[in-house]
Design an enzyme around this catalytic site. Structure first.
Site, PDB file in Angstrom:
ATOM      1  N   HIS A 101      -7.225  -4.239  -3.937  1.00  0.00           N
ATOM      2  CA  HIS A 101      -6.197  -3.607  -3.110  1.00  0.00           C
ATOM      3  C   HIS A 101      -6.098  -4.359  -1.782  1.00  0.00           C
ATOM      4  CE1 HIS A 101      -3.572  -0.205  -2.194  1.00  0.00           C
ATOM      5  NE2 HIS A 101      -4.054  -0.245  -0.959  1.00  0.00           N
ATOM      6  N   CYS A 140       0.856  -1.187   0.000  1.00  0.00           N
ATOM      7  CA  CYS A 140       0.000   0.000   0.000  1.00  0.00           C
ATOM      8  C   CYS A 140       0.902   1.251   0.000  1.00  0.00           C
ATOM      9  CB  CYS A 140      -0.945  -0.092   1.201  1.00  0.00           C
ATOM     10  SG  CYS A 140      -2.094   1.232   1.532  1.00  0.00           S
ATOM     11  N   ASP A 155      -8.043  -3.442  -8.281  1.00  0.00           N
ATOM     12  CA  ASP A 155      -7.731  -2.432  -7.266  1.00  0.00           C
ATOM     13  C   ASP A 155      -8.498  -1.149  -7.586  1.00  0.00           C
ATOM     14  OD1 ASP A 155      -6.472  -0.405  -5.674  1.00  0.00           O
ATOM     15  OD2 ASP A 155      -4.683  -1.666  -5.518  1.00  0.00           O
TER      16      ASP A 155
END
Length: 224
Positions: free
Chosen positions: A192, A117, A164
Site C-alpha cells: 500500500h 489511498c 497491500d
C-alpha cells in the site's frame, strides 16, 4: 509552482485547495485526491508533476470540514492520527468537495481525476456519481470493492499492490469480475502506498510503471 486557493462546494462550504498550472496552454485539467495525510508535500508534488505534463492540477482539502488545513507526514504516530479521518468517512461531503474542484477547472478543457489511498476510492466513486469528468485513475483505494456494483460513466483505470496489507487480492478480483470494462493493474511485490516516494512502502519499480500508465491513460481520454 502552485498556489493555495479556495473552493466553494454546492452546500456553500468553503475549503482550501492547492492548484498548479502549466507553463503553456493546458491540455486539460486533473483533480488530485489526497491520501489520509491531507494535501501535504507529496500531494502538492503530484500536482506539480501533472502541471509539468501540461495539465492544470487541483487538489481539494477534503478534510477541511473536520480539521482545516490538516497535513501529515508518515511516521507511525502520524499515520495513527490520520486514520481518524477514515473511521467514519462522510463520502457525500467529500464528493461535494471533489465536485467543487472539478467545477473550478472544467473551463480549461477536459477534466480527469486521480486519487491515492482514500483518494483512490473517491476517484472511483466520482467516476460513477459526479459530473464533468472524462477519465478517472485510482491507486490502492480500499473502499472501491464496496462500490464495485456501480458502473463508472467515464473510462477508469485502477492500480493495486500485490502485497497491500489492507486490500486483499480477493477484493481486487471482485472488482475485476464486477467491472470488466475497467483497466486494473496489480504490481508484484508492491505494498500500500507504493507510489509515494516519501513513504517506507515506496516501490520505485512499480511507481515507474504505474505513473506513465496513468499519464498515457489521461493523454488518451483528455482530448479537447
Amino acid at each position: 509552482m502552485g498556489q493555495d486557493i479556495r473552493l466553494t462546494a454546492s452546500d456553500g462550504f468553503q475549503l482550501g485547495a492547492y492548484r498548479a498550472d502549466p507553463a503553456g496552454t493546458p491540455k486539460g485539467a486533473i483533480v488530485v485526491i489526497q491520501e489520509i495525510f491531507g494535501v501535504n508535500h507529496h500531494i502538492r508534488s503530484v500536482c506539480d508533476r501533472l502541471a509539468n505534463e501540461g495539465y492544470v492540477a487541483v487538489a481539494p482539502s477534503i478534510f477541511d470540514r473536520s480539521e482545516p488545513n490538516f497535513q501529515s507526514g508518515y511516521s507511525p504516530d502520524e499515520v495513527a492520527n490520520a486514520r481518524k479521518f477514515v473511521a467514519n468517512p462522510d463520502f457525500a461531503a467529500m464528493l461535494r468537495d471533489t465536485q467543487a474542484a472539478i467545477d473550478q477547472v472544467k473551463s480549461v478543457g477536459p477534466v480527469g481525476i486521480i486519487g491515492f489511498c482514500l483518494g483512490g476510492s473517491i476517484a472511483f466513486v466520482a467516476a460513477t456519481k459526479l459530473t464533468g469528468l472524462s477519465a478517472a485513475v485510482g491507486y490502492y483505494g480500499g473502499a472501491i470493492v464496496r462500490f464495485a456494483d456501480d458502473k463508472p460513466t467515464v473510462p477508469t483505470q485502477l492500480h493495486f499492490g500485490e502485497k497491500d496489507a489492507g486490500i486483499p487480492l480477493s477484493d481486487v478480483e471482485t472488482i475485476k469480475s464486477k467491472r470488466p470494462e475497467i483497466e486494473v493493474f496489480i504490481y508484484p511485490g508492491a505494498q500500500h502506498g507504493f507510489h509515494c516516494d516519501e513513504r517506507a512502502s515506496y516501490d520505485k519499480a512499480s511507481a515507474d510503471i504505474a505513473w506513465p500508465r496513468s499519464l498515457a491513460f489521461f493523454a488518451k481520454h483528455l482530448k479537447k
